[in-house]
Design a protein around this motif. Structure first.
Motif, mmCIF file in Angstrom:
data_model
loop_
_atom_site.group_PDB
_atom_site.id
_atom_site.type_symbol
_atom_site.label_atom_id
_atom_site.label_comp_id
_atom_site.label_asym_id
_atom_site.label_seq_id
_atom_site.Cartn_x
_atom_site.Cartn_y
_atom_site.Cartn_z
ATOM 1 N N ARG A 1 -0.227 -1.343 7.638
ATOM 2 C CA ARG A 1 0.961 -1.046 7.426
ATOM 3 C C ARG A 1 1.537 -0.939 5.949
ATOM 4 N NH1 ARG A 1 6.197 -1.840 10.367
ATOM 5 N NH2 ARG A 1 7.541 -2.863 8.763
ATOM 6 N N SER A 2 0.898 -1.329 5.072
ATOM 7 C CA SER A 2 1.003 -1.164 3.542
ATOM 8 C C SER A 2 0.444 0.309 3.201
ATOM 9 C CB SER A 2 0.593 -2.256 2.499
ATOM 10 O OG SER A 2 -1.027 -2.109 2.794
ATOM 11 N N ARG A 3 -0.506 0.464 4.310
ATOM 12 C CA ARG A 3 -0.924 2.069 3.804
ATOM 13 C C ARG A 3 0.045 3.169 4.085
ATOM 14 N NH1 ARG A 3 -6.809 4.426 5.684
ATOM 15 N NH2 ARG A 3 -6.413 6.462 4.781
ATOM 16 N N THR A 4 0.693 2.988 5.397
ATOM 17 C CA THR A 4 1.710 3.721 5.933
ATOM 18 C C THR A 4 3.013 3.592 4.635
ATOM 19 O OG1 THR A 4 1.279 3.271 7.978
ATOM 20 C CG2 THR A 4 3.517 4.169 7.585
ATOM 21 N N GLY A 5 3.196 2.708 4.204
ATOM 22 C CA GLY A 5 4.251 2.404 3.350
ATOM 23 C C GLY A 5 4.206 3.362 2.065
ATOM 24 N N SER A 6 2.692 3.120 1.459
ATOM 25 C CA SER A 6 2.286 3.972 0.547
ATOM 26 C C SER A 6 2.368 5.355 0.641
ATOM 27 C CB SER A 6 0.748 3.587 0.120
ATOM 28 O OG SER A 6 0.811 2.253 -0.200
ATOM 29 N N LEU A 7 1.877 5.768 1.911
ATOM 30 C CA LEU A 7 2.038 7.174 2.195
ATOM 31 C C LEU A 7 3.483 7.766 2.184
ATOM 32 C CD1 LEU A 7 -0.798 7.491 4.645
ATOM 33 C CD2 LEU A 7 -1.023 8.401 2.398
ATOM 34 N N LEU A 8 4.295 6.940 2.601
ATOM 35 C CA LEU A 8 5.633 7.365 2.794
ATOM 36 C C LEU A 8 6.349 7.411 1.259
ATOM 37 C CD1 LEU A 8 7.123 5.414 5.906
ATOM 38 C CD2 LEU A 8 6.835 7.906 5.507
ATOM 39 N N ARG A 9 5.777 6.583 0.375
ATOM 40 C CA ARG A 9 6.262 6.569 -0.785
ATOM 41 C C ARG A 9 5.758 7.778 -1.781
ATOM 42 N NH1 ARG A 9 9.806 6.534 -4.583
ATOM 43 N NH2 ARG A 9 9.085 5.484 -6.555
ATOM 44 N N LEU A 10 4.572 7.919 -1.314
ATOM 45 C CA LEU A 10 4.031 9.142 -1.872
ATOM 46 C C LEU A 10 4.649 10.594 -1.423
ATOM 47 C CD1 LEU A 10 1.724 10.381 -3.635
ATOM 48 C CD2 LEU A 10 -0.012 10.484 -1.734
ATOM 49 N N GLN A 11 5.208 10.580 -0.155
ATOM 50 C CA GLN A 11 5.516 11.570 0.423
ATOM 51 C C GLN A 11 6.978 12.099 -0.477
ATOM 52 O OE1 GLN A 11 4.537 14.224 2.472
ATOM 53 N NE2 GLN A 11 6.197 15.150 2.146
ATOM 54 N N GLU A 12 7.557 10.881 -0.290
ATOM 55 C CA GLU A 12 8.972 10.835 -1.221
ATOM 56 C C GLU A 12 8.913 11.550 -2.690
ATOM 57 O OE1 GLU A 12 10.855 7.159 -1.117
ATOM 58 O OE2 GLU A 12 10.789 6.984 1.210
ATOM 59 N N GLN A 13 7.610 11.007 -3.426
ATOM 60 C CA GLN A 13 7.848 11.371 -4.691
ATOM 61 C C GLN A 13 7.437 12.800 -4.742
ATOM 62 O OE1 GLN A 13 4.449 8.466 -5.541
ATOM 63 N NE2 GLN A 13 5.822 7.589 -7.274
ATOM 64 N N LEU A 14 6.480 13.246 -3.820
ATOM 65 C CA LEU A 14 6.042 14.732 -3.615
ATOM 66 C C LEU A 14 7.317 15.473 -3.289
ATOM 67 C CD1 LEU A 14 2.657 14.767 -1.798
ATOM 68 C CD2 LEU A 14 2.999 15.296 -4.355
ATOM 69 N N ASP A 15 8.226 14.976 -2.440
ATOM 70 C CA ASP A 15 9.448 15.942 -2.124
ATOM 71 C C ASP A 15 10.358 15.957 -3.175
ATOM 72 O OD1 ASP A 15 8.574 16.161 0.526
ATOM 73 O OD2 ASP A 15 9.798 14.592 1.387
#
Length: 98
Positions: A1-15
């Motif tokens: 779950r924390s990995r998914t959160g990290s990926l979502l945060r990374l996606q937001e940063q990239l956007d």
């Protein structure tokens, strides 16, 4: 779950970085156009000065150059404003990504 959160945060940063890059690209295009207009204006002023020096009395030459320089001054102010906007955009994008 924390990995998914990290990926979502990374996606937001990239956007956010992509949006900032797009805006900055548009700002830099505007700056490029302003620089070209300013360069053309300066070349016109130089040509006008040469032409006036050959054909007109000094006072007429001074009047022509004052009008022309006023236009260039406005372009310089507009260019300065857009450069400041570019720097602000870069700063905002950095803060959002970090």
């Amino acid at each position: 779950r924390s990995r998914t959160g990290s990926l979502l945060r990374l996606q937001e940063q990239l956007d956010t970085a992509a949006k900032g890059t797009y805006v900055l690209g548009r700002d830099l295009d505007t700056v490029s156009h302003l620089v070209a207009r300013l360069s053309d204006g300066i070349e016109r002023e130089n040509a006008m000065a040469r032409c006036c020096a050959e054909r007109f009395p000094v006072q007429e030459m001074v009047n022509q150059l004052r009008r022309s320089c006023s236009s260039s001054r406005k372009l310089v102010e507009e260019l300065e404003e857009h450069v400041c906007l570019c720097l602000a955009t870069i700063h905002r994008a950095r803060v959002l990504v970090i």
